[in-house]
Design an enzyme around this catalytic site. Structure first.
Site, PDB file in Angstrom:
ATOM      1  N   ASP A  75      -3.091   3.041   2.288  1.00 49.16           N
ATOM      2  CA  ASP A  75      -4.319   2.582   1.613  1.00 49.16           C
ATOM      3  C   ASP A  75      -4.233   1.112   1.212  1.00 49.16           C
ATOM      4  O   ASP A  75      -3.150   0.537   1.096  1.00 49.16           O
ATOM      5  CB  ASP A  75      -4.643   3.461   0.392  1.00 49.16           C
ATOM      6  CG  ASP A  75      -3.547   3.495  -0.659  1.00 49.16           C
ATOM      7  OD1 ASP A  75      -2.355   3.506  -0.293  1.00 49.16           O
ATOM      8  OD2 ASP A  75      -3.874   3.515  -1.868  1.00 49.16           O
ATOM      9  N   GLU A 137      -1.554   5.180  -2.738  1.00 50.90           N
ATOM     10  CA  GLU A 137      -0.492   4.504  -3.502  1.00 50.90           C
ATOM     11  C   GLU A 137      -1.107   3.623  -4.583  1.00 50.90           C
ATOM     12  O   GLU A 137      -0.645   3.581  -5.706  1.00 50.90           O
ATOM     13  CB  GLU A 137       0.375   3.645  -2.576  1.00 50.90           C
ATOM     14  CG  GLU A 137       1.599   3.026  -3.262  1.00 50.90           C
ATOM     15  CD  GLU A 137       1.351   1.663  -3.916  1.00 50.90           C
ATOM     16  OE1 GLU A 137       2.212   1.219  -4.695  1.00 50.90           O
ATOM     17  OE2 GLU A 137       0.302   1.046  -3.675  1.00 50.90           O
TER      18      GLU A 137
HETATM   19 ZN   LIG Z   1       1.475  -2.007  -1.814  1.00 51.43          ZN
END
Ligand SMILES: [Zn+2]
Length: 386
Positions: A75, A137
């Site tokens: 992401d 993340e």
């Molecule tokens: Zn990163």
């Protein structure tokens, strides 16, 4: 086509997937799964409960513990409210820089590992090589926690992990944790002139914050000896305090948004336990003498474990040899490293590009940094025979 050109092509493909954390990453995951399957890797795609996101975990070599794991998050952060010179999801190369959202954070590293896959296939022997590409993340290492759970269930513990976040290829062996919370207070509204007939949520929130600040001071004295973090102790920040409606109304609700950055997990436990005791035995008891339905609720927004430097760390030893680094450092930003460390894997953070360019408009990765990363991975490939 040479390795660098192949890497750039893959990076261009990866950047073209607009994998902002709020949106699906499935197209990118399936693209990467395809590349790895073509090389004969065993590929697992593990879909999140929402159905629109997934982790990819792939292995070359035997299904045994002690392997080498290359890890990156799929992401990227949003581009909204940023002024880009060109389309953020079309890679463009100018003066030795590769521009695009995610170029340095951290699709460059992922592209390098994928481009190296054919070499790794030829080199892998008894020590497995894993690829771990996660979702979400940037919003609290959600995907990595899911992946760690999958690995636990499979009973598979990689020996070392390299988290390819942008460190300009420096070897990073530590960072603080990042724990974020929202605490909500529900009292009882009433007329400001009759304070004893209500429960003022704002007043209780202020007392809560006061207690938190006292704990914050105590954390200073709890810093481990030789702590290398800056500052060396665990910190607390009260980022937002809201509540109430008007001057003359007893506030029925209040909210505190706060975080801590623990240098050791025990500090976070200390703060949480002390706050819970104070809330339950002190604040809540008083609130409920007037209004039995009064409440204090703590919502965990995210608890991203820190990466604790350790005396022996095979990942540090190997990656230092591969990059020629003479020392390992600590950084201020959080990564997925702590999640893997909690599995019993030895971890470092080391990847191409600078955190200075991450999350900004016109994010870029220099071709030079990408080449350094490929050199490191080529050397790693040769070590797979050891
Ligand atoms: Zn990163």
């Amino acid at each position: 086509m040479d390795l660098l050109a192949r890497t750039k092509n893959i990076l261009a493909d990866l950047i073209a997937f607009p994998t902002i954390s709020a949106d699906s990453n499935l197209a990118m995951i399936h693209y990467m799964a395809g590349l790895l399957k073509d090389q004969g890797a065993r590929v697992d795609v593990s879909t999140a409960a929402c159905g629109t996101k997934a982790n990819l975990f792939a292995t070359l070599g035997p299904e045994t513990d002690g392997g080498i794991l290359l890890s990156g998050h799929s992401d990227v952060v949003p581009v909204m409210d940023q002024i880009w010179s060109r389309d953020p999801f079309t890679m463009h190369e100018v003066d030795g820089r590769l521009y695009g959202r995610g170029s340095c954070d951290m699709k460059g590293f992922i592209a390098a590992t994928l481009a190296m896959a054919p070499d790794f296939v030829a080199q892998v022997r008894s020590r497995p090589l894993h690829f771990a590409f996660t979702y979400d993340e940037e919003v609290g290492c959600i995907g990595a926690q899911h992946l760690a759970q999958d690995l636990k269930e499979r009973g598979l513990t990689p020996g070392i992990a390299i988290i390819g976040e942008p460190t300009e290829m420096r070897v990073i062996e530590g960072h603080k944790g990042c724990y974020e919370y929202t605490t909500r207070f529900h009292g009882l509204a009433g007329h400001g002139a009759l304070p004893d007939q209500g429960v003022n949520a704002v007043e209780y929130a202020v007392r809560y914050v006061h207690h938190l600040l006292m704990l914050k001071e105590r954390l200073r004295a709890m810093a481990p000896v030789n702590s290398r973090f800056n500052p060396p102790w665990s910190t607390v920040n009260v980022g937002r305090l809201t509540g109430g409606v008007a001057h003359n109304v007893i506030a029925s609700t209040a909210q505190v948004d706060w975080e801590m950055r623990p240098v050791q997990a025990s500090d976070a436990d200390f703060v949480k336990t002390a706050l819970r005791d104070f809330s339950e035995h002190n604040l809540l008891q008083q609130m409920r003498t007037v209004h039995p339905e009064a409440s204090i609720e703590l919502e965990i927004i995210g608890e991203v474990a820190g990466l604790m430097p350790t005396d022996t760390n095979e990942a540090k030893r190997i990656v230092s040899e591969l990059t020629g680094a003479s020392e390992a450092d600590v950084v201020a930003f959080g990564t997925e490293a702590g999640v893997f460390q909690a599995l019993g894997t030895e971890v470092v953070v080391c990847g191409p590009g600078s955190i200075e360019q991450a999350h900004k408009a016109d994010e870029f990765l220099t071709v030079d940094q990408l080449s350094h990363c490929l050199t490191m991975l080529k050397r790693l490939g040769r070590r797979l025979n050891d």
